[in-house]
Design a protein around this motif. Structure first.
Motif, PDB file in Angstrom:
ATOM      1  N   GLY A  49       0.889  -1.093  -0.056  1.00  0.00           N
ATOM      2  CA  GLY A  49       0.038   0.162   0.019  1.00  0.00           C
ATOM      3  C   GLY A  49       0.935   1.209  -0.059  1.00  0.00           C
ATOM      4  O   GLY A  49       0.361   2.228  -0.485  1.00  0.00           O
ATOM      5  N   ILE A  52       1.547   2.563  -3.380  1.00  0.00           N
ATOM      6  CA  ILE A  52       0.666   2.805  -4.469  1.00  0.00           C
ATOM      7  C   ILE A  52       0.365   4.516  -4.772  1.00  0.00           C
ATOM      8  O   ILE A  52       0.288   4.763  -5.785  1.00  0.00           O
ATOM      9  N   PRO A  53       0.670   5.396  -3.840  1.00  0.00           N
ATOM     10  CA  PRO A  53       0.722   6.869  -4.051  1.00  0.00           C
ATOM     11  C   PRO A  53       1.626   7.299  -5.258  1.00  0.00           C
ATOM     12  O   PRO A  53       1.511   8.101  -6.014  1.00  0.00           O
ATOM     13  N   ALA A  71      -6.219   9.761   0.028  1.00  0.00           N
ATOM     14  CA  ALA A  71      -6.810   8.340   0.022  1.00  0.00           C
ATOM     15  C   ALA A  71      -5.714   7.474   1.117  1.00  0.00           C
ATOM     16  O   ALA A  71      -4.722   7.652   0.761  1.00  0.00           O
ATOM     17  N   PHE A  73      -3.977   4.917   1.503  1.00  0.00           N
ATOM     18  CA  PHE A  73      -3.225   3.731   1.151  1.00  0.00           C
ATOM     19  C   PHE A  73      -1.863   3.650   1.919  1.00  0.00           C
ATOM     20  O   PHE A  73      -1.624   2.489   2.181  1.00  0.00           O
ATOM     21  N   GLN A  74      -1.476   4.730   2.428  1.00  0.00           N
ATOM     22  CA  GLN A  74      -0.097   4.541   3.244  1.00  0.00           C
ATOM     23  C   GLN A  74      -0.377   4.494   4.691  1.00  0.00           C
ATOM     24  O   GLN A  74      -0.615   5.660   5.224  1.00  0.00           O
TER      25      GLN A  74
END
Length: 369
Positions: A49, A52-53, A71, A73-74
């Motif tokens: 994750g 992802i960014p 969002a 993700f992290q």
């Protein structure tokens, strides 16, 4: 897709991301060391994750769909505690009591980012302008502190486990100690890299592209963990509690030096050390005693731990075979003596004779010429 650009950065991170997902899914299916393997799977999902960014950012997703800002993700604050929980589950078979508390900072991070993500778009953009720099720095500092703390905690746990293995088994190198030691070293390296990037970015802002290399390092660390954890996932690791129960029984007072010498002579005469699977408990049965008595006779009477005692006998048996003129390969002699790997043989032989086995053989040959 219109407005998107899939370059080498996105491609590289995408490959890492997919491999991490596959490794995580594979670990969830292993029944041996189930809690540890599922904890590692969770850690790999978190690390995936974190990519992802950057993976979608370099492709232009945030420029095209600005609502993706915040969002969640992290969840980076979960990395260090999940690593420690994996190490704890690997050597004890379970998480520590109330182990979920270690994940509270990560839960707070998830709530903050989720709440920010769900804000109305206009308010979210204002909040991003105001809060993003502060949140980034607070999170980065917390990550470094967490990595340092849990790296130290994992190392202490490993030292306890190694001591228990050495006291109860002669084949401790087969188990978690080596793999877990390498994993902790990798975590320490990640801490060093992350701290370096944090300081570098503070002194001279690196920008989005500059920080890409930090996330390549994170991806490499994650892949190493995933691959090695998957390789070790089916191996049986003796729980720390059972090792302590085997070695720490407190028998009544005896002359441990006398018993240690008596039992050492018996083990040598019967050549029991040549059994590569010999353990404290199995040797105690052969000697007609219990593991607590034997452990104390070796530790207090002989002044060494069980693994050192057995490996010393094995090294001396190899030396005796060399002195008798055996021309077999050294590894074959080591296997005959009970060693299960070349590395453990070399270490034990050097500890006993102060030199490598090959040097010992050359010296014996020269003495007979």
């Amino acid at each position: 897709m219109d407005g998107l650009s899939f370059g080498w950065r996105t491609a590289l991170l995408s490959v890492m991301f997919l491999q991490l997902l596959l490794l995580a899914l594979s670990l969830t299916r292993v029944l041996q060391n189930r809690i540890a393997n599922r904890t590692m799977a969770a850690l790999l999902f978190v690390l995936a994750g974190m990519l992802i960014p950057w993976m979608i950012g370099f492709a232009g997703f945030y420029d095209k769909w600005m609502w993706l800002t915040f969002a969640p993700f992290q969840i980076s604050l979960a990395v260090a505690p999940l690593f420690y929980l994996y190490a704890h589950a690997l050597v004890t078979g379970q998480w520590p009591d109330k182990g979920q508390r270690h994940l509270i900072p990560a839960a707070v991070q998830l709530l903050v980012y989720t709440g920010s993500f769900l804000l109305p778009f206009t308010l979210k953009m204002r909040w991003a302008d105001m809060a993003s720099p502060a949140l980034t720095w607070i999170t980065s500092i917390a990550i470094v502190i967490g990595l340092g703390f849990y790296c130290y905690a994992s190392l202490r746990l490993l030292q306890t486990y190694r001591a228990a293995l050495a006291a109860a088994r002669s084949d401790g190198h087969r188990y978690a100690a080596l793999w877990l030691g390498n994993a902790i070293a990798a975590l320490a390296l990640l801490l060093l890299i992350w701290t370096s990037f944090l300081v570098w970015d503070l002194l001279s802002p690196l920008g989005y592209s500059g920080l890409m290399w930090l996330y390549i390092a994170i991806g490499a660390f994650a892949l190493y963990l995933g691959i090695e954890a998957w390789r070790h996932s089916p191996l049986p690791f003796p729980p720390l509690s059972s090792l302590k129960a085997t070695a720490d029984t407190l028998p009544p007072p005896r002359d441990w030096a006398e018993l240690g010498k008596l039992w050492a002579d018996k083990v040598k005469a019967e050549d029991w050390a040549s059994d590569p699977d010999l353990s404290l408990a199995s040797l105690a049965r052969k000697l007609g005693t219990n593991s607590g008595h034997l452990s104390r006779a070796i530790n207090e009477g002989l002044g060494i731990n069980f693994a050192a005692f057995i490996n010393d006998l094995r090294a001396r048996r190899v030396a005796a075979m060399i002195a008798q003129g055996r021309q077999d390969d050294l590894l074959d002699l080591a296997l005959d003596a009970g060693f299960s790997s070349k590395a453990s043989f070399n270490r034990a032989f050097a500890a006993t004779f102060g030199m490598a086995p090959s040097q010992w053989r050359k010296r014996q040959v020269s003495n007979h010429e």
